[in-house]
Design a protein around this motif. Structure first.
Motif, PDB file in Angstrom:
ATOM      1  N   LEU A  56       0.825  -1.205   0.000  1.00  0.00           N
ATOM      2  CA  LEU A  56       0.000   0.000   0.000  1.00  0.00           C
ATOM      3  C   LEU A  56       0.859   1.255   0.000  1.00  0.00           C
ATOM      4  O   LEU A  56       0.518   2.261  -0.624  1.00  0.00           O
ATOM      5  N   THR A 116       2.976   2.330  -5.541  1.00  0.00           N
ATOM      6  CA  THR A 116       1.634   2.417  -4.983  1.00  0.00           C
ATOM      7  C   THR A 116       0.599   2.366  -6.105  1.00  0.00           C
ATOM      8  O   THR A 116       0.720   3.041  -7.123  1.00  0.00           O
ATOM      9  N   LEU A 117      -0.449   1.543  -5.897  1.00  0.00           N
ATOM     10  CA  LEU A 117      -1.514   1.376  -6.880  1.00  0.00           C
ATOM     11  C   LEU A 117      -2.823   1.927  -6.320  1.00  0.00           C
ATOM     12  O   LEU A 117      -3.028   1.991  -5.112  1.00  0.00           O
ATOM     13  N   THR A 118      -3.711   2.294  -7.220  1.00  0.00           N
ATOM     14  CA  THR A 118      -5.043   2.694  -6.796  1.00  0.00           C
ATOM     15  C   THR A 118      -5.824   1.460  -6.368  1.00  0.00           C
ATOM     16  O   THR A 118      -5.431   0.325  -6.643  1.00  0.00           O
ATOM     17  N   GLU A 119      -6.959   1.691  -5.699  1.00  0.00           N
ATOM     18  CA  GLU A 119      -7.776   0.560  -5.252  1.00  0.00           C
ATOM     19  C   GLU A 119      -8.236  -0.279  -6.434  1.00  0.00           C
ATOM     20  O   GLU A 119      -8.191  -1.516  -6.385  1.00  0.00           O
ATOM     21  N   ASP A 120      -8.675   0.376  -7.531  1.00  0.00           N
ATOM     22  CA  ASP A 120      -9.119  -0.366  -8.703  1.00  0.00           C
ATOM     23  C   ASP A 120      -7.977  -1.167  -9.314  1.00  0.00           C
ATOM     24  O   ASP A 120      -8.173  -2.308  -9.751  1.00  0.00           O
ATOM     25  N   ALA A 121      -6.771  -0.587  -9.340  1.00  0.00           N
ATOM     26  CA  ALA A 121      -5.625  -1.290  -9.928  1.00  0.00           C
ATOM     27  C   ALA A 121      -5.263  -2.516  -9.096  1.00  0.00           C
ATOM     28  O   ALA A 121      -4.918  -3.573  -9.649  1.00  0.00           O
ATOM     29  N   ARG A 122      -5.364  -2.398  -7.773  1.00  0.00           N
ATOM     30  CA  ARG A 122      -5.079  -3.552  -6.920  1.00  0.00           C
ATOM     31  C   ARG A 122      -6.092  -4.659  -7.176  1.00  0.00           C
ATOM     32  O   ARG A 122      -5.740  -5.837  -7.271  1.00  0.00           O
ATOM     33  N   ASP A 150      -8.460  -0.292   4.164  1.00  0.00           N
ATOM     34  CA  ASP A 150      -8.494   0.071   2.734  1.00  0.00           C
ATOM     35  C   ASP A 150      -7.909  -1.057   1.884  1.00  0.00           C
ATOM     36  O   ASP A 150      -8.434  -1.388   0.809  1.00  0.00           O
ATOM     37  N   SER A 154      -9.874  -3.442  -1.077  1.00  0.00           N
ATOM     38  CA  SER A 154      -9.471  -3.637  -2.470  1.00  0.00           C
ATOM     39  C   SER A 154      -9.238  -5.114  -2.772  1.00  0.00           C
ATOM     40  O   SER A 154      -9.574  -5.598  -3.860  1.00  0.00           O
TER      41      SER A 154
END
Length: 587
Positions: A135, A140-146, A174, A178
């Protein structure tokens, strides 16, 4: 009055590997448990059989012939318990490493804290880490990317950790959201289990977020209960259970054979580690015990200190499968450096491909034998690199300086046990591990370590007595001084007084590898006098008390080559040095 426990006269241990299946008989002989016989057959996992039970029955039939003890009835079923005529066995234990590893995604808050702890926990079981999600950090990735990454990979499980107990909450939740989102988008029959091993105070919230649609496993402990502490046992146990129920359970034919077993089916890695765990309790509590299994499909290192086990399994590299991955990871030059000859263009790649196509093949000549042993050295070194950061530190020494004192060191796997000369196996272990101090080098020539660990769950006494009565093959005692010295300087004085009479005194120079005669079956009194600043595990310049050492197949090994092991930069000089070391150990 409590019922008496049934007497166990005989134990059949079956180990089903990815390449070979073996059956071992341990039985009471004159009131003492002994290793009686062993049989090995190819594992029948692939077509045309696609049924491991076929290979198991063949191995048991062969074992029956060798031991002159019928074990299978006319219907092909096992005879149990042992009959009055001596046929059959009382107890059956089964181990296996034939299943595919668990495919994992690791998700944590910080790469060098929770994620690293997840890596070390996963490394203790049959797993394959497909991806890592942190995280916080550079990637770092966005929630959608994860979530999309989890959907794309469709792993068997996602391990989630983060936050010390009572610590961070928002970022951890968070991350869980995801992961749950990604798992929920996968078809129900293929959804990965979410294994939560983070901040314990957040478990009720985690259950609420994940809901009922995605399998959720809560571990009994946080892998990082505090910033300074690490606790991997609970997560490793859950991964072990998941591998057993989802991977081992699906090995074709294993269910039929598992019905023979007196105890639940065990993984080979866990059983191997159990045997090492026992060995760590039998000697000096200040020293650990170490087991190395250079298998066809996996490489395992099990370290144990005062009965606490630290297993590490590389499911992606072995001596037959995963060779290409090993070459890519270690590099062509790292493998070639262990050879006393120059490799032709493409020779290493061709060897690796051929070995994977013919995993049971035996090297036809010395050249291919030494290539296989060079690959084993690097597979062990790569596994050790993963293992060591998770071990307890030894005194004031840095964990990155050298291996902590270990006794014994046990080598297993066909590349070691089938070496034509015992010196080759000893040198492979010394080169790969670079141990220090004084230790016994043992070889598991009958591949008993996994079955002994399994046997211990049914009868600890049987496992103990089988080890003590020749279950392991002694290569010899190894003495390995370390310290800042120049090549050629005398680092150690050795006096060996043989029980049969006579003394042998030598001075050992830095940079040398010497073998002193001490045949198997003999004992000697050993006095060690290291020079000032040279350490044998007793402190700089201290030789410890005189030792009683046993003879082995190689003899008394004095490895004064230094730590870390330094090889000449010049290729031709390096090849001459490697050849000299092979000659020194009688290889």
């Amino acid at each position: 009055m409590a019922d008496k426990q049934p007497r166990i006269e005989s134990i059949l241990a079956i180990d089903i590997g990815s390449v070979n299946t073996q059956a071992v008989l341990v039985a009471q002989v004159e009131g003492v448990y002994r290793f009686v016989a062993r049989a090995q057959m190819p594992t029948t996992l692939e077509e045309p059989w696609a049924d491991v039970a076929v290979g198991v029955r063949h191995a048991v039939e062969q074992l029956s012939t060798i031991a002159t003890r019928p074990m299978l009835g006319d219907s092909g079923m096992l005879i149990t318990p042992e009959q009055e005529d001596g046929s059959g066995v009382d107890v059956v234990v089964i181990t296996s490493s034939a299943a595919e590893p668990l495919r994992l995604v690791l998700a944590g808050l910080v790469g060098d804290l929770s994620v690293d702890s997840l890596r070390r926990a996963a490394a203790g079981t049959y797993t394959w880490v497909e991806d890592v999600i942190a995280l916080l950090g550079a990637a770092t990735l966005t929630e959608d990317a994860r979530a999309r990454r989890i959907v794309a990979l469709q792993p068997d499980a996602v391990c989630v950790a983060g936050g010390s107990d009572g610590g961070a909450s928002g970022p951890v939740l968070d991350l869980v959201e995801s992961v749950a989102l990604g798992a929920g988008l996968i078809e129900p029959t293929s959804r990965p289990a979410i294994i939560y091993a983070g901040n314990a105070s957040l478990r009720p919230r985690v259950r609420q977020i994940v809901g009922q649609e995605v399998p959720l496993i809560m571990t009994n402990g946080n892998v990082r209960p505090s910033l300074e502490a690490e606790d991997l046992g609970a997560l490793q146990s859950e991964l072990e259970n998941l591998h057993t129920t989802t991977k081992l359970a699906n090995v074709p034919g294993l269910g039929n054979i598992a019905a023979w077993s007196t105890l639940p089916l065990l993984s080979t890695a866990r059983s191997f580690g159990t045997a090492v765990q026992y060995l760590s309790t039998t000697g000096d509590p200040k020293r650990g015990a170490l087991g190395v299994d250079a298998g066809a499909a996996t490489t395992m290192i099990a370290a144990a200190f005062n009965g606490r086990l630290y297993p590490t399994v590389r499911s992606d590299i072995g001596t037959a499968f995963g060779g290409a991955r090993l070459v890519a990871e270690a590099g062509h030059d790292a493998i070639a450096r262990w050879l006393p000859f120059e490799l032709a263009a493409g020779e290493l790649d061709a060897f690796v491909i051929n070995k994977e196509l013919h995993p049971t093949s035996i090297p036809p000549d010395v050249r291919e034998l030494l290539i296989e042993q060079a690959l084993a050295r690097e597979a062990i070194r790569a596994t050790l690199k993963v293992a060591r950061p998770g071990w307890p530190r030894s005194g004031s020494r840095s964990i990155g300086t050298w291996l902590p004192p270990m006794e014994p060191i046990v080598g297993s796997g066909a590349v070691l046990t089938r070496a034509p000369r015992p010196g080759q196996a000893a040198l492979t272990l010394l080169d790969a591990l670079e141990p220090m101090g004084v230790t016994q080098l043992l070889l598991d020539v009958y591949n008993l370590m996994p079955v002994l660990g399994a046997i211990a769950t049914a009868s600890p006494l049987a496992a103990v007595q089988a080890i003590e009565n020749g279950g392991l093959f002694l290569l010899g005692t190894a003495v390995m001084p370390v310290g800042r010295v120049r090549t050629g300087e005398v680092v150690l004085g050795v006096k060996m007084s043989y029980e049969t009479g006579g003394d042998l005194e030598v001075e050992v120079a830095a940079g040398t590898l010497e073998i002193l005669p001490l045949p198997a079956g003999q004992q000697a009194r050993l006095e060690l006098r290291p020079r000032r600043g040279v350490d044998l595990g007793y402190g700089p310049g201290r030789g410890g008390k005189p030792l009683t050492v046993k003879g082995g197949a190689v003899g008394l090994i004095i490895d004064a080559r230094g730590r870390p092991l330094a090889l000449p930069d010049d290729a031709e000089q390096r090849r001459r040095q490697i050849q000299q070391w092979l000659w020194d150990v009688g290889a």
